[in-house]
Design a protein around this motif. Structure first.
Motif, short mmCIF file in Angstrom:
data_model
loop_
_atom_site.label_atom_id
_atom_site.label_comp_id
_atom_site.label_asym_id
_atom_site.label_seq_id
_atom_site.Cartn_x
_atom_site.Cartn_y
_atom_site.Cartn_z
N GLY A 63 0.81 -1.22 0.00
CA GLY A 63 0.00 0.00 0.00
C GLY A 63 0.84 1.26 0.00
N ARG A 64 2.07 1.17 0.49
CA ARG A 64 3.01 2.30 0.47
C ARG A 64 3.80 2.36 -0.84
NH1 ARG A 64 4.47 4.48 5.51
NH2 ARG A 64 2.64 4.43 6.86
N ASN A 65 3.47 1.50 -1.79
CA ASN A 65 4.16 1.45 -3.08
C ASN A 65 5.63 1.07 -2.95
OD1 ASN A 65 1.86 2.28 -4.64
ND2 ASN A 65 2.21 4.37 -3.91
N LEU A 66 5.95 0.29 -1.92
CA LEU A 66 7.32 -0.18 -1.74
C LEU A 66 7.50 -1.62 -2.19
CD1 LEU A 66 8.00 1.39 1.76
CD2 LEU A 66 8.98 2.12 -0.42
N ILE A 67 6.38 -2.32 -2.37
CA ILE A 67 6.40 -3.72 -2.77
C ILE A 67 5.37 -3.94 -3.87
CG2 ILE A 67 5.69 -6.04 -1.99
CD1 ILE A 67 7.08 -5.51 0.64
N THR A 68 5.70 -4.78 -4.83
CA THR A 68 4.74 -5.19 -5.85
C THR A 68 4.44 -6.67 -5.67
OG1 THR A 68 6.49 -5.71 -7.46
CG2 THR A 68 5.56 -3.48 -7.51
N TYR A 69 3.22 -7.07 -6.00
CA TYR A 69 2.84 -8.47 -5.87
C TYR A 69 2.25 -8.97 -7.18
CZ TYR A 69 0.47 -12.75 -4.56
OH TYR A 69 0.05 -14.05 -4.51
N THR A 70 2.77 -10.10 -7.67
CA THR A 70 2.27 -10.73 -8.88
C THR A 70 1.74 -12.12 -8.53
OG1 THR A 70 3.96 -9.58 -10.19
CG2 THR A 70 2.84 -11.45 -11.23
N VAL A 73 3.66 -15.58 -8.63
CA VAL A 73 5.08 -15.23 -8.69
C VAL A 73 5.58 -14.82 -7.32
CG1 VAL A 73 6.82 -13.68 -9.68
CG2 VAL A 73 4.95 -14.56 -11.12
N GLY A 74 4.83 -13.93 -6.67
CA GLY A 74 5.21 -13.50 -5.33
C GLY A 74 5.43 -12.01 -5.24
N ALA A 75 5.97 -11.59 -4.10
CA ALA A 75 6.19 -10.18 -3.82
C ALA A 75 7.65 -9.80 -4.03
CB ALA A 75 5.77 -9.87 -2.38
N ARG A 76 7.87 -8.61 -4.57
CA ARG A 76 9.21 -8.09 -4.79
C ARG A 76 9.29 -6.65 -4.32
NH1 ARG A 76 12.55 -10.94 -8.20
NH2 ARG A 76 11.58 -12.65 -9.36
N ILE A 77 10.50 -6.24 -3.93
CA ILE A 77 10.74 -4.83 -3.64
C ILE A 77 10.61 -4.07 -4.95
CG2 ILE A 77 12.31 -3.13 -2.65
CD1 ILE A 77 11.36 -5.33 -0.72
N ILE A 78 9.90 -2.96 -4.91
CA ILE A 78 9.61 -2.23 -6.14
C ILE A 78 10.89 -1.72 -6.80
CG2 ILE A 78 9.34 0.08 -5.14
CD1 ILE A 78 6.72 0.21 -6.92
N LYS A 79 10.88 -1.71 -8.12
CA LYS A 79 12.04 -1.25 -8.90
C LYS A 79 11.54 -0.26 -9.93
CE LYS A 79 16.12 -3.10 -11.27
NZ LYS A 79 16.80 -4.34 -11.72
N GLU A 158 3.75 10.44 2.92
CA GLU A 158 4.79 9.60 3.52
C GLU A 158 5.32 8.57 2.53
OE1 GLU A 158 7.39 8.00 6.31
OE2 GLU A 158 6.24 9.86 6.41
N SER A 159 4.42 7.99 1.73
CA SER A 159 4.86 6.98 0.76
C SER A 159 5.82 7.58 -0.26
CB SER A 159 3.64 6.40 0.03
OG SER A 159 2.78 5.75 0.92
N PHE A 160 5.57 8.81 -0.67
CA PHE A 160 6.42 9.50 -1.64
C PHE A 160 7.84 9.61 -1.10
CE2 PHE A 160 8.31 13.05 -3.81
CZ PHE A 160 7.75 13.08 -5.08
N TYR A 161 7.97 10.05 0.16
CA TYR A 161 9.31 10.26 0.71
C TYR A 161 10.00 8.94 1.05
CZ TYR A 161 8.49 15.24 0.72
OH TYR A 161 8.26 16.52 0.31
N GLN A 162 9.23 7.91 1.37
CA GLN A 162 9.85 6.61 1.57
C GLN A 162 10.43 6.06 0.27
OE1 GLN A 162 6.76 4.45 3.58
NE2 GLN A 162 7.54 4.97 5.60
N LEU A 163 9.78 6.35 -0.85
CA LEU A 163 10.35 5.97 -2.14
C LEU A 163 11.67 6.69 -2.38
CD1 LEU A 163 7.28 5.82 -4.57
CD2 LEU A 163 8.73 3.92 -3.84
#
Length: 226
Positions: A63-70, A73-79, A158-163
């Motif tokens: 939800g913080r846009n730090l992880i993507t889920y497929t 396949v599973g979850a990955r740290i966003i790139k 907050e999500s923006f600055y965590q990115l």
């Protein structure tokens, strides 16, 4: 992770909070680098939490846009691509500059003193523990939160600055030196204290623009890898 997990109040909820804070710290610090696939059994073992709380923590990070889920396949740290990062710096350059002007126009004397203290502290103090990583508000975040424009605050949340912290952990050059940042921040805070909106806006614009131009130059020369 396709099923909805609703955790009861109590220990499971606290475990989800603890897992969220710990994994967030690992993402922001670069221990879990961009693009890496999350190993749920390993995370569960290392952080001492069960599957339910761990997956709730992962959902929050998604939800913080730090992880993507497929699925399957599973979850990955966003790139992110170089263009993604460049566009977000363009957004910062425009909106944080206006936020600085608004602060000069609207802040109380007490709020200005608090902003000055944040400016002197530096961009992001080292040695923060996981809960402090979640609650620490940088000079830029405090300025945006206090500017009085809710639309700016919703975009630069907050999500923006965590990115931004995530990108800096992967690309250390994507930031000023701590001393350079502190000097710029103090000058911006002083302009706000003098109620000089023109100078505050220009100083913030130049502060962020320097990093945007460094990034754009790297992209142009092919020296950026996401």
């Amino acid at each position: 992770m396709d099923e909805l997990i609703i955790l009861p109040a109590g220990r499971d909820g606290r475990d989800a909070d603890r897992a969220f804070e710990a994994i967030l710290a690992e993402i922001v610090s670069g221990v879990l680098p961009a693009g890496v696939k999350l190993n749920e059994p390993d995370l569960s073992r290392r952080h001492g939490v069960k599957r339910g709380p761990l997956r709730e923590a992962i959902r929050r990070l998604q939800g913080r846009n730090l992880i993507t889920y497929t699925p399957n396949v599973g979850a990955r740290i966003i790139k992110h691509s170089a263009d993604d990062i460049l566009q977000m710096y363009e957004v910062r350059e425009a909106l944080e500059s206006m936020a600085a002007r608004l602060c000069a126009e609207h802040l109380t004397d007490h709020e200005i003193e608090e902003l000055r203290a944040a400016a002197s502290e530096g961009p992001f103090p080292e040695g923060l523990r996981p809960p402090e990583l979640e609650t620490h508000k940088s000079f830029h975040q405090q300025l945006v939160a206090r500017c009085g424009n809710e639309m700016i605050a919703r975009v630069l949340d907050e999500s923006f600055y965590q990115l931004l912290r995530l990108w800096r952990s992967n690309h250390p050059w994507l930031r000023h030196s701590d001393e350079h940042s502190r000097t710029d921040h103090v000058r911006i805070a002083e302009a706000i204290a003098y109620r000089d909106g023109d100078s505050a806006e220009l100083l913030m614009h130049n502060h962020i623009r320097r990093l945007r131009l460094i990034l754009a130059d790297r992209v142009r020369k092919g020296g950026f890898t996401s």
